[in-house]
Design a protein around this motif. Structure first.
Motif, PDB file in Angstrom:
ATOM      1  N   ASP A  49       0.820  -1.216   0.000  1.00 52.67           N
ATOM      2  CA  ASP A  49       0.000   0.000   0.000  1.00 52.67           C
ATOM      3  C   ASP A  49       0.849   1.260   0.000  1.00 52.67           C
ATOM      4  N   ALA A  50       1.863   1.284   0.859  1.00 51.02           N
ATOM      5  CA  ALA A  50       2.720   2.474   0.943  1.00 51.02           C
ATOM      6  C   ALA A  50       4.087   2.094   1.489  1.00 51.02           C
ATOM      7  N   VAL A  51       5.105   2.555   0.811  1.00 50.73           N
ATOM      8  CA  VAL A  51       6.472   2.405   1.283  1.00 50.73           C
ATOM      9  C   VAL A  51       6.778   3.634   2.123  1.00 50.73           C
ATOM     10  N   PRO A  52       7.326   3.453   3.341  1.00 51.91           N
ATOM     11  CA  PRO A  52       7.709   4.627   4.126  1.00 51.91           C
ATOM     12  C   PRO A  52       8.787   5.416   3.380  1.00 51.91           C
ATOM     13  N   THR A  53       8.637   6.727   3.345  1.00 54.43           N
ATOM     14  CA  THR A  53       9.598   7.548   2.607  1.00 54.43           C
ATOM     15  C   THR A  53      10.177   8.648   3.481  1.00 54.43           C
ATOM     16  N   GLU A  54      11.336   9.107   3.036  1.00 53.71           N
ATOM     17  CA  GLU A  54      12.009  10.258   3.639  1.00 53.71           C
ATOM     18  C   GLU A  54      12.280  11.256   2.517  1.00 53.71           C
ATOM     19  N   ALA A  55      12.664  12.445   2.868  1.00 54.74           N
ATOM     20  CA  ALA A  55      12.899  13.501   1.873  1.00 54.74           C
ATOM     21  C   ALA A  55      13.976  13.115   0.865  1.00 54.74           C
TER      22      ALA A  55
END
Length: 174
Positions: free
Chosen positions: A146-152
């Protein structure tokens, strides 16, 4: 999430080479970076063998740095590199214009979950600052989440090729 994704990928299968070849067809002749698959990664080898331009593979040159790339050809001499991933012993350095990117998971936004070193994110940032580059993730469809955790600092892929076809994201759509 990485451990779960790695465990889910075990035993995954499907013919990923034809969709990958189709995704890259318009870029034929460009400098390509593939990878030598390990730990159940989707295998780009059929596309790498048939590519009509220079082919390289990534090389970890330093911690927290972008990847380097060395020329690869079928049958070239390999040795274990960082993390035990094989690398060409005598491969000349090269700069890819097209990258086939391994992953543990991906989402509908084009973000990928890798092994956690940030190597591909730093690499894509550096290459994109120089000019156009195409980054295509290679995976099995069951690796979508559903969603991959992301960073800037995370760099999205332009597309993901799976046994079910190619999904294009954002401005990379074609």
């Amino acid at each position: 999430m990485r451990q779960v994704a790695l465990a889910r990928r075990v035993g995954a299968s499907g013919e990923v080479a034809p969709p990958l070849a189709e995704a890259l067809r318009a870029r034929g002749g460009a400098a390509l970076s593939g990878y030598l698959s390990v730990r159940g990664e989707a295998d780009p080898m059929p596309v790498m063998r048939d590519w009509d331009g220079p082919v390289g593979v990534p090389v970890v040159e330093a911690k927290a740095a972008p990847l380097g790339f060395r020329r690869w050809s079928p049958g070239c001499r390999l040795a274990p590199g960082t993390f035990g991933v094989p690398v060409p012993v005598d491969g000349a350095p090269m700069v890819p214009e097209v990258l086939i990117v391994p992953l543990l998971a991906f989402d509908a936004r084009g973000f990928r979950l890798g092994y956690g070193g940030g190597f591909y994110d730093r690499t894509l940032e550096r290459l994109r600052a120089r000019g156009p580059v195409l980054a295509v993730g290679l995976a099995f469809a069951m690796q979508e989440v559903d969603a991959v955790p992301t960073e800037a600092t995370d760099q999205p892929l332009d597309a993901v090729a799976t046994e079910e076809g190619v999904r294009w994201f954002g401005s990379g759509a074609s």
